[in-house]
Scaffold this active site. Structure first.
Site, mmCIF file in Angstrom:
data_model
loop_
_atom_site.group_PDB
_atom_site.id
_atom_site.type_symbol
_atom_site.label_atom_id
_atom_site.label_comp_id
_atom_site.label_asym_id
_atom_site.label_seq_id
_atom_site.Cartn_x
_atom_site.Cartn_y
_atom_site.Cartn_z
ATOM 1 N N SER A 1 -0.736 11.657 6.506
ATOM 2 C CA SER A 1 -1.816 12.098 5.624
ATOM 3 C C SER A 1 -2.293 10.935 4.767
ATOM 4 C CB SER A 1 -1.316 13.217 4.715
ATOM 5 O OG SER A 1 -0.417 12.675 3.759
ATOM 6 N N LYS A 2 -3.387 11.170 4.092
ATOM 7 C CA LYS A 2 -3.929 10.148 3.210
ATOM 8 C C LYS A 2 -2.903 9.787 2.140
ATOM 9 C CE LYS A 2 -7.469 9.788 -0.324
ATOM 10 N NZ LYS A 2 -6.540 9.065 -1.129
ATOM 11 N N ARG A 3 -2.147 10.813 1.713
ATOM 12 C CA ARG A 3 -1.138 10.578 0.687
ATOM 13 C C ARG A 3 -0.079 9.557 1.147
ATOM 14 N NH1 ARG A 3 1.013 15.566 0.106
ATOM 15 N NH2 ARG A 3 -0.938 16.410 0.924
ATOM 16 N N ASP B 1 -1.515 6.192 0.636
ATOM 17 C CA ASP B 1 -1.504 5.815 -0.791
ATOM 18 C C ASP B 1 -0.081 5.447 -1.217
ATOM 19 O OD1 ASP B 1 -4.145 6.439 -0.793
ATOM 20 O OD2 ASP B 1 -3.921 8.393 -1.773
#
Ligand code: GLU
Length: 512
Positions: A268-270, A273
């Protein structure tokens, strides 16, 4: 007589609900490769029936990202084609008749239930011990729909403009079989499928209906998409059957999930990050929060490296070869070699690909990219000089940006001198020795790397100085650093005048 082969037609069908991420990029890539391999056509279809999830700029972003990757479409909203329009919001009028056809053939029905009534049903079923209540062959009888209500009542409600949806009438206890090109036979019992809404009260089809109708009308032969759509596939198969299109049903290939680098969940994008890597091809600015997510392009990745990495997320050629250009991939790719199990995303591998592609570029190609960075830093350098610098630095760099970060001294005098090298190598008499070396160097007429090296080595010999004593401080004087590419090459490139001047400055600035 030989049977005429049907032309392969595949589609990438994103919903513009956000930026394209790694998974979407891979789906687009595999569709492209499959189309090219079979001399087929690739279609871009924008699936924007869910207006509530529409995100401004997402469509344009998706198009730009795919363009950056080098994925070209034969048909789509921009280049048109014989099967358009290619945006579902512009095809609104097409779908209703298919939904009505299904109702007329007892394969779908009108449902008038309000939100509250649906909630009531859920509560009731939960009380009765059903873990996940569904609108299905059992519950539909107790709901307000054209199956439970009389025909007059249904007509009356429609005439009164009461809101309704159309639901697919999923049969009880039937087996739906799909021969998936990646996963083999997948068998699902219809008891596990609910009566999905296929047409909404706002006059728009849902994803399922629009997707199947469009695949049929656009003569799609293969549906290649992410595994998250596998649960929808039985429903789609039923739709083909009920619409009388069974013989035209495309073949399905559901691609394995892309997993986070650590653990087993979906990437995921998380994760990006958290672990510090991009998950989008290009920079993306969230239109609501204005938060910017770094893209691969802006992160300094070559599109070749990005797609090579994407290709290997779920596919392998069956040989040790790892570097494939888009062209090579078009020839080599096959769905047979797509695996079933999730593909772990490996960020270090992505960097490795970039390094490989950087090395494969000519010094002039690299110079053109580096030149942009130099200009941003107000440095004006001749392109041939920049190319020679690139040649010196390319083996040590992963990104073009590294050549600037680590090779600033090619373009400006060192501002700082590496402390550690000073501590270890700069002795009380260093400035005296450097001055003597300077004198010898100043006598060189043809200022080439070989000449400088010869003079340097002669100097060491006649003064009984070890290489490890003088070379580091010479390097420190010219570059400010303790390490780097061949110092004699550096000296030749920056030139005699600059070399001598940098020795002078270092002697003045560095004091023990
Ligand atoms: N619109 C769907 C998506 O956003 C397409 C799924 C499919 O390819 O059928 O991924």
């Amino acid at each position: 007589m030989q049977k005429k082969m049907t032309k392969v037609r595949v589609r990438f069908a994103p919903s513009p609900t956000g930026p394209l991420h790694i998974g979407g990029g891979r789906t687009a890539l595999y569709n492209y490769l499959f189309a090219k391999k079979h001399n087929g056509n690739l279609i871009l279809r924008i699936e924007d029936t869910d207006q509530s999830r529409y995100v401004d700029g997402a469509e344009e972003y998706i198009v730009n990202s795919l363009q950056w990757c080098g994925i070209k479409f034969d048909e789509g909203p921009i280049n048109g084609g014989d099967f358009g329009p290619y945006k579902q919001s512009q095809r609104k009028d097409i779908y209703k008749k298919y939904a009505e056809f299904l109702v007329d053939n007892d394969k779908a029905y009108y449902a008038f239930d309000t939100k509250e009534e649906l909630e009531e049903m859920r509560v009731r079923m939960k009380k009765a011990g059903v873990a996940s209540p569904q609108y299905n062959s059992i519950t539909r009888e107790s709901m307000r729909n054209s199956i439970s209500l009389s025909e007059d009542e249904v007509q009356k409600r429609i005439q009164e403009n009461q809101k309704y949806v159309i639901r697919l009438k999923i049969p009880r206890n039937e087996e739906v079989k799909i021969n998936d090109l990646v996963r083999g036979w997948v068998v699902v019992n219809t008891n596990n499928i609910d009566d999905k809404v296929i047409f909404k009260s706002d006059g728009m089809p849902t994803y399922h209906l629009a997707n199947v109708v469009d695949d049929y009308l656009m003569k799609i032969t293969h549906v290649i998409r992410g595994e998250e759509w596998l649960p929808s596939a039985p429903l789609h198969v039923l739709l083909y059957k009920y619409l009388g299109w069974e013989s035209k049903q495309p073949k399905f290939a559901h691609l394995p999930l892309i997993l986070k680098p650590d653990g087993n969940g979906k990437l995921s994008k998380r994760d990006g990050d958290r672990l510090g890597f991009p998950v989008f091809p290009l920079n993306w600015t969230n239109p609501e929060t204005k938060e910017i997510s770094l893209g691969y392009k802006e992160g300094g990745y070559f599109p070749e490296a990005f797609i090579n990495m994407l290709a290997f997320l779920g596919w392998n050629p069956g040989t040790p070869q790892e570097l494939f250009s888009l062209n090579d991939l078009c020839k080599t790719f096959s769905l047979e070699r797509v695996g079933r199990s999730g593909a772990k995303f490996d960020f270090d591998k992505t960097k490795w690909y970039n390094q490989q592609y950087l090395r494969s570029k000519t010094k002039t190609e690299l110079a053109e990219i580096l030149q942009v960075l130099l200009k941003e830093n107000n440095i004006n350098a001749d392109i041939n000089y920049v190319a020679n610098v690139c040649e010196q630095l390319k083996e040590r760099a992963t990104f073009v940006k590294d050549m600037w970060d680590e090779g600033k001294y090619f373009f400006q005098q060192p501002r700082l001198y590496d402390e550690k090298t000073i501590r270890k190598k700069w002795k009380d008499n260093t400035h005296v020795i450097l001055n003597e070396l300077r004198l010898e160097i100043s006598k060189i007429e043809k200022f080439t790397s070989e000449e400088i090296e010869t003079v340097f080595k002669q100097f060491l010999e006649s003064n009984k100085i070890k290489m490890g004593v003088l070379l580091p401080v010479f390097r420190l004087s010219l570059t400010g650093l303790g390490m780097g590419p061949s110092l004699f090459n550096i000296a030749e490139l920056i030139g005699k005048k600059e070399t001598l001047s940098r020795i002078d400055i270092a002697i003045k600035k560095i004091k023990k």
